[in-house]
Scaffold this active site. Structure first.
Site, PDB file in Angstrom:
ATOM      1  N   SER A 146       1.003  -1.218  -0.095  1.00  0.00           N
ATOM      2  CA  SER A 146       0.020  -0.041  -0.026  1.00  0.00           C
ATOM      3  C   SER A 146       0.859   1.107  -0.151  1.00  0.00           C
ATOM      4  O   SER A 146       2.289   1.304   0.439  1.00  0.00           O
ATOM      5  CB  SER A 146      -0.790   0.087   1.227  1.00  0.00           C
ATOM      6  OG  SER A 146      -1.617   1.180   1.436  1.00  0.00           O
ATOM      7  N   TYR A 159      -2.003  -0.393  10.347  1.00  0.00           N
ATOM      8  CA  TYR A 159      -2.030  -0.525   8.878  1.00  0.00           C
ATOM      9  C   TYR A 159      -0.445  -0.041   8.249  1.00  0.00           C
ATOM     10  O   TYR A 159       0.276  -0.669   7.452  1.00  0.00           O
ATOM     11  CB  TYR A 159      -3.162  -0.084   8.332  1.00  0.00           C
ATOM     12  CG  TYR A 159      -3.366  -0.597   6.750  1.00  0.00           C
ATOM     13  CD1 TYR A 159      -3.783  -1.690   6.489  1.00  0.00           C
ATOM     14  CD2 TYR A 159      -2.878   0.394   5.807  1.00  0.00           C
ATOM     15  CE1 TYR A 159      -3.634  -2.171   5.106  1.00  0.00           C
ATOM     16  CE2 TYR A 159      -3.091  -0.147   4.402  1.00  0.00           C
ATOM     17  CZ  TYR A 159      -3.375  -1.243   4.043  1.00  0.00           C
ATOM     18  OH  TYR A 159      -3.473  -1.865   2.791  1.00  0.00           O
TER      19      TYR A 159
END
Length: 272
Positions: A146, A159
């Site tokens: 990501s 995250y």
């Protein structure tokens, strides 16, 4: 259009019951790959398996928690017993912070669960799959990463931290894997509409989403070897000009680009 270009190969896809993982598995099956589907919920991965079978692909669905080493070992054993050695590992299973809050307001257990899923999960799969790839001197790994890995975000600390660590893990493996002709890539799909992103407040007013079919096509190309020259590097499928990246792969390696580094502040910096 499917070409059957991956017939005879075996893929193992985690988080294959829904979202990007499901679509990647189906896309690989359409290209002729046998697919080992791993997910926490038997019903959802079984549904994915049915879709893969419609393309004539062999497959097996194994319910497993990627954070548990014994569960992963058994899943890999079943996949390789039923389908053969794994040629492509797709580490897709992931979680995100449940609440968009600063670190000191997070739920400690859920924060760590995110890190375990996004980092320990891929490690467990790698630990089981890489020995066979190294022995056979071939194989590819795609870690779904990501843009959060590359920039700070005070509201999704678990995250972002886990994805940054995953990128570092790939970087630290890259040289030793290259000696055995095994390729590892970290690929970000960008912001795509999934159950996970639907629950993130930052995307609530998102008007234009990235394309899941495009991410599937990129993964298929990775399985074909299109990005092998970018071994150990980060690819942002949602933003990059992939033709340009491939054409400049040698330059990217020489510049040590597309990696996480602590940059010296100047020639007098002892870090340099």
């Amino acid at each position: 259009m499917a070409t059957g270009s991956l017939t005879g190969q075996v893929a193992l896809v985690t988080g294959a019951g829904r979202g990007i993982g499901r679509e990647i598995a189906i896309g690989l099956a359409a290209e002729g790959m046998a697919v080992g589907l791993v997910g926490r919920t038997h019903e959802t991965i079984t549904e994915t398996l049915k879709e893969c079978a419609r393309h004539g692909a062999r497959g097996v669905a194994v319910a497993a928690d990627v954070t548990r080493p014994a569960s992963v070992r058994e899943a890999v054993r079943v996949v390789e017993h039923d389908l053969g050695p794994v040629d492509l590992l797709v580490n897709n299973a992931g979680q995100v912070d449940r609440a968009e809050v600063p670190l000191w307001e997070t739920d400690a257990n859920q924060w760590w669960q995110v890190v375990e899923t996004n980092l320990r999960g891929p490690y467990n799969l790698l630990r089981c799959v890489l020995p066979g790839m190294v022995e056979r001197r071939r194989g590819r790994v795609v870690n779904l990463n990501s843009g959060f890995a590359l920039r700070p975000d005070g509201h999704y600390t678990a995250y972002a931290t886990s994805k940054g660590a995953l990128l570092q893990l790939s970087d630290n493996m890259a040289d030793s894997l290259a000696e055995h002709h095994v390729v590892v890539l970290d690929i970000s799909p960008g912001a795509v509409a999934t159950d996970m992103t639907a629950g993130m407040p930052m995307f609530r007013d998102m008007k234009t989403w990235g394309s899941i079919p495009y991410m599937v096509a990129v993964t298929v190309d990775a399985a074909r070897g299109r990005f092998d020259a970018l071994h150990g590097r980060f690819i942002h499928a949602g933003r990059d000009n992939l033709e340009e990246l491939v054409s400049r792969a040698e330059e990217i390696r020489e510049a040590d680009a597309r990696t996480l580094r602590l940059r010296p502040y100047g020639p007098e910096d002892p870090l340099g």
